[in-house]
Design an enzyme around this catalytic site. Structure first.
Site, PDB file in Angstrom:
ATOM      1  N   HIS A 225       0.840  -1.194   0.000  1.00 43.12           N
ATOM      2  CA  HIS A 225       0.000   0.000   0.000  1.00 43.12           C
ATOM      3  C   HIS A 225       0.874   1.242   0.000  1.00 43.12           C
ATOM      4  O   HIS A 225       1.801   1.367   0.801  1.00 43.12           O
ATOM      5  CB  HIS A 225      -0.911   0.020   1.236  1.00 43.12           C
ATOM      6  CG  HIS A 225      -1.820   1.213   1.293  1.00 43.12           C
ATOM      7  ND1 HIS A 225      -2.067   1.922   2.449  1.00 43.12           N
ATOM      8  CD2 HIS A 225      -2.545   1.839   0.326  1.00 43.12           C
ATOM      9  CE1 HIS A 225      -2.899   2.919   2.198  1.00 43.12           C
ATOM     10  NE2 HIS A 225      -3.205   2.888   0.909  1.00 43.12           N
ATOM     11  N   SER A 226       0.606   2.141  -0.951  1.00 42.17           N
ATOM     12  CA  SER A 226       1.176   3.482  -0.954  1.00 42.17           C
ATOM     13  C   SER A 226       2.705   3.458  -1.001  1.00 42.17           C
ATOM     14  O   SER A 226       3.296   2.932  -1.940  1.00 42.17           O
ATOM     15  CB  SER A 226       0.642   4.246   0.268  1.00 42.17           C
ATOM     16  OG  SER A 226       0.952   5.619   0.193  1.00 42.17           O
ATOM     17  N   GLN A 227       3.357   4.014   0.029  1.00 42.75           N
ATOM     18  CA  GLN A 227       4.815   4.086   0.073  1.00 42.75           C
ATOM     19  C   GLN A 227       5.457   2.724  -0.137  1.00 42.75           C
ATOM     20  O   GLN A 227       6.583   2.624  -0.630  1.00 42.75           O
ATOM     21  CB  GLN A 227       5.244   4.670   1.426  1.00 42.75           C
ATOM     22  CG  GLN A 227       6.746   4.735   1.659  1.00 42.75           C
ATOM     23  CD  GLN A 227       7.137   4.152   3.012  1.00 42.75           C
ATOM     24  OE1 GLN A 227       6.306   3.638   3.743  1.00 42.75           O
ATOM     25  NE2 GLN A 227       8.403   4.231   3.331  1.00 42.75           N
TER      26      GLN A 227
END
Length: 389
Positions: A225-227
């Protein structure tokens, strides 16, 4: 014994065993779970934790360990799938982001156990229960209230990108939903932790520790997720035979240039900040010939940086099914297609799934924690079933 006497004896025994009588005799009643403590019914049959990776560093006699990764494992009583899921959280988070939502519902870790998956929940190196050694590792930064409201919880009012006004799925009630002071926002923000400022350092640490994790547990599916998005590409590059699929929820991007919430060059290796294996080989990211699209592909999208001329491939990712999942209202909505386009150009079997195209509306960036997280988890399970079973 006479029936009446039998009944009286049973009633007396029940009375003596009651919490009220026990308390009167000096024995406190059994503890109860307060209604103010969020808890969920669990199908986890086996649970444990371990650490992998890491090295000793420091002066002789004063060594510490750094770079290790904390891993928690949950297994259902009946395992229904051939590969486990390894969950990598994003910036300012720890593995708790997968366990429960800010309003106390089941998080994706529980939901996937319910579906019959073994799940491994990680804390990134130098984060959470994976120790940070301030004297030997880079500086840390922390999420702010204003940034969290804009990017994750209150995009409808605070977001500056065109899709932000569509955000409806962050949990909470009342006119202050998604803002500081709302109990659900406060519960979610309380789980934020500082994290390494350097993406390069973070990705290097995760690639080393994550490879050690895969060596230990065997073939697995990576959920990022994300980063954490680049972790999927980097671990597939390091252990292509052990990564059976990648589900990237709004992965850090787009290639080469920040967009929407930041500006300037970034991710010099395309979808990652550190070296990836290309064919023909690349020893310096400056060797990647890229050009920016003259115009965006559609309204409310950003133009992408793509390879020019005959594209180099990412051979270690070839054959691994990849899903990039984007929320309708997220700040990723204007640019996740660029990451998908770049990977496809490099020979990766990638599918970009916009949730609104599947009839799932109103999601911001925190997809696994939002109101419809059961629906989005089922979408992931359906996709994995289509690609891997």
């Amino acid at each position: 014994m006479h029936p009446i006497r039998t009944g009286l004896a049973a009633a007396l025994a029940a009375l003596l065993a009651s919490p009220l009588c026990a308390a009167a005799q000096g024995n406190p009643p059994p503890a109860t779970l307060p209604s103010s403590v969020p808890a969920v019914e669990s199908n986890v049959a086996r649970q444990g934790y371990f650490y992998v990776g890491g090295r000793y560093a420091g002066e002789p006699g004063r060594e510490v360990m750094l770079g290790q990764i904390y891993v928690e494992v949950w297994a259902p009583r009946e395992v229904k799938h051939p590969y486990p899921l390894v969950l990598f959280h994003g910036a300012s988070s720890t593995g708790t982001t997968w366990m429960q939502t800010p309003d106390g519902r089941k998080g994706w870790a529980h939901l996937f156990v319910d579906m019959g998956y073994i799940v491994y929940i990680t804390d990134q190196p130098a984060r959470g229960r994976s120790a940070y050694q301030a004297a030997l590792q880079g500086r840390q930064i922390a999420a702010t209230v204003a940034g969290t409201e804009r990017n994750n919880t209150n995009a409808r009012e605070a977001g500056t990108w065109p899709q932000a006004k569509l955000h409806t799925q962050y949990p909470g009630e009342g006119p202050d939903r998604g803002r500081k002071g709302n109990p659900v926002f406060d519960a979610g923000f309380a789980r934020s932790v500082p994290y390494l400022a350097s993406n390069h350092e973070t990705q290097d640490l995760v690639q080393q520790a994550g490879a050690a994790l895969l060596d230990r547990i065997g073939p697995a599916i990576l959920v990022t997720h994300s980063q954490a998005g680049p972790f999927g590409w980097l671990l597939a590059d390091a252990r292509p035979n052990l990564v059976k699929g990648i589900v990237a929820i709004e992965p850090s991007g787009p290639p080469f240039e920040n967009q929407v919430n930041a500006t300037g060059r970034a991710r010099p290796w395309g979808p990652a900040d550190i070296r990836l294996t290309y064919d023909p080989p690349v020893t310096d990211p400056a060797q990647l010939a890229v050009e920016r699209q003259a115009e965006p592909e559609a309204p409310n999208l950003v133009p992408c940086w793509l390879q020019s001329g005959p594209p180099r491939s990412l051979p270690n990712l070839r054959g691994i099914p990849v899903a990039i999942i984007t929320g309708e209202a997220s700040y990723h909505a204007p640019y996740d297609h660029c990451t998908a386009r770049y990977l496809a150009q490099a020979g990766v079997a990638v599918e970009h799934i916009r949730l609104e195209a599947r009839g799932i509306h109103g999601n911001g960036h925190g997809i696994p924690s939002e109101l419809n997280n059961v629906q989005t988890a089922r979408l992931v399970d359906d996709w994995l079933g289509a690609k891997l079973r």
